[in-house]
Design an enzyme around this catalytic site. Structure first.
Site, PDB file in Angstrom:
ATOM      1  CD  GLU A  78      13.413   9.377  14.557  1.00  0.00           C
ATOM      2  OE1 GLU A  78      14.189   9.923  13.877  1.00  0.00           O
ATOM      3  OE2 GLU A  78      13.330   8.560  15.292  1.00  0.00           O
ATOM      4  CG  ASP A  91      16.510   8.346  19.916  1.00  0.00           C
ATOM      5  OD1 ASP A  91      15.900   9.302  19.369  1.00  0.00           O
ATOM      6  OD2 ASP A  91      17.092   7.545  19.284  1.00  0.00           O
ATOM      7  CG  ASP A 121      15.984  12.577  17.152  1.00  0.00           C
ATOM      8  OD1 ASP A 121      15.972  12.035  18.216  1.00  0.00           O
ATOM      9  OD2 ASP A 121      15.584  11.929  16.356  1.00  0.00           O
TER      10      ASP A 121
HETATM   11 ZN   LIG Z   1      15.326  10.030  17.860  1.00  0.00          ZN
END
Ligand SMILES: [Zn+2]
Length: 478
Positions: A322, A288, A350
């Site tokens: 993000e 991530d 993602d």
């Molecule tokens: Zn992410």
């Protein structure tokens, strides 16, 4: 071979694409996969980003280094690169500690992103337990002066149900602190949102409502949440002391990194491929979203190697912020507002680097069928599933009002929430071969969309906010 020579050879092999390969007449996905397995370009990028740069929380030195590295690497790959300005929040974690006073237990704790800190000596109070945000009401007056533990478990680990389970349980993290503070709580603990029993704390952003007191908020491990719940159930409310040193500093300048593989026939029509460059600070953001960054950068490199431009422009966007603000996503949509009617599709990755399955898609009438035909080209990689969705990706979400067709790379996410937002989201959790396959799936789909005679049908934009339409709601940061 001397190590320096080996390194030089590796770098050279990434830049050079053999003529034989470019002229190959095998199906595109097969050719791209052969090249990717030969060069391991995505893996090399991910290894650099995670091991040599490390955690990349907005406002940190790691984030600045990541922006610079991504821009320099894409420039070295032969693209013209822009760093588009974004102002990002700067939250820092500081020390964190939590313990049960009696019986004495040290808890494994981590502050939620955006949380205020405690006074230096900490906050000490009895704990009451709510089974998720919806259960807070039941506690009534007992919340006053206490620490609320939101203890809803994220139980379902079946992909894609894992993502649904995360979204449903995440409300206690995002909205629990303000809800509990309104009822008089002095601090909030949330059960970590995860699917592995390894006593790992999972961080993530929380949001304070403007009209609620701001109380310190932290995640504890699932195991520690169970311990507190058992103590409460046994009849005596446990006293917990929580110390958090986190605080929010002044906003700082950052950037979205944008690079184009310019289209040969319709350069002003854009297929966007995106991931986020920032990460949480506990691990190194390998799944991530370092994996997504590597897939996007490598897609552009692989497709340039085909030796001729695509019909439309394929644009890589590595978004800032993000995880705790979506400032990069909003900045891109604002800066490119005049071009969005010519964005023919936006693809986001993602969800980590796992077995590729296909794409989630928000498209106009007939779009799912069109995509269903296109993904037959990905049958060899097993990525032929098209799932209609309204929440496709947090970073491409702000493109919805312009009716841009949105696609999210869909992978077998059953292990994603083992590591998500934990200290264990590190390079060793990523399988190089799956990363290569994911990169090729993304690259192939981007190429097909850029080459298609007709663009995908555009979906109807959701009604303007503050409509409660689920299609208008921002996607939860992943
Ligand atoms: Zn992410």
């Amino acid at each position: 071979m001397a190590r320096a020579a080996l390194r030089a050879l590796t770098c050279a092999s990434l830049l050079a694409v053999s003529v034989a390969w470019a002229a190959d007449d095998r199906p595109l996905a097969e050719r791209l996969l052969a090249e990717e397995l030969r060069t391991r370009g995505a893996w090399q990028r991910l290894a650099h980003l995670t091991d040599r740069i490390g955690p990349r929380l907005s406002g940190s030195a790691g984030e600045r280094a990541a922006v610079q590295w991504a821009a320099e690497t894409l420039t070295a790959d032969g693209f013209s690169v822009r760093r588009e300005p974004v102002t990002v929040p700067h939250w820092v974690r500081g020390e964190e500690q939590a313990e049960v006073i009696a019986p004495a237990h040290r808890l494994v704790v981590t502050a939620l992103g955006g949380s205020v800190g405690t006074p230096p000596h900490g906050v000490e109070a009895e704990v009451v337990v709510a089974d998720g945000l919806d259960d807070l009401e039941r506690l009534g007056e007992s919340v006053q002066g206490r620490i609320v533990l939101f203890n809803r478990a994220m139980t379902n680990d079946d992909s894609p149900a894992a993502f649904r389970a995360y979204r449903d349980a995440a409300t206690q993290r995002t909205r629990g602190p303000s809800a509990a503070a309104r009822k008089g709580a002095v601090a909030v603990l949330v059960r970590s949102l995860g699917t592995l029993s390894a006593r790992l704390p999972h961080t993530g952003a929380t949001r304070y409502d403007a009209d609620a007191p701001q109380v310190p908020a932290a995640a504890i491990t699932a195991e520690d949440a169970d311990l507190l719940a058992r103590l409460v159930a046994s009849g005596t409310l446990p006293r917990v002391r929580l110390r958090l040193g986190c605080r929010t500093l002044e906003d700082v300048p950052s950037a979205n990194v944008v690079a184009d593989l310019v289209g040969g026939e319709r350069p002003d029509e854009v297929v966007l491929i995106a991931a986020h460059l920032d990460s949480w600070d506990l691990g190194t953001g390998a799944h991530d979203d370092g994996a997504g960054v590597a897939m996007v950068m490598e897609s552009l490199r692989l497709l340039k190697g085909l030796g001729r431009p695509p019909r439309r422009t394929i644009r890589a966007v590595l978004y800032a912020n993000e995880e705790n603000g979506l400032a990069g996503a909003r900045a891109y949509a604002a800066a490119h507002a005049g071009e969005l009617t010519r964005h023919v599709a936006a693809l986001e990755t993602d969800s980590g680097a796992f077995v590729p399955l296909g794409f989630r898609a928000w498209v106009g009438p007939g779009g799912v069928e069109r995509l269903g035909e296109m993904v037959q080209a990905l049958a060899g990689l097993g990525a032929t599933r098209i799932t209609p969705a309204t929440e496709v990706g947090a970073d491409i979400g702000p493109l919805k009002p312009a009716g841009v067709p949105l696609l999210g790379l869909d992978v077998d996410g059953r292990q994603y929430f083992h590591w998500h937002h934990t200290p264990a989201d590190t390079l060793d959790k990523v399988d190089p071969e799956l990363l290569a396959k994911d990169a090729v799936v993304l690259a192939t789909m981007a190429w097909m969309l850029a080459e298609a005679p007709e663009p995908l049908p555009r979906p109807s934009p959701p009604p303007p906010s503050p409509s409660p339409s689920p299609a208008a709601a921002p996607a939860l940061p992943r």
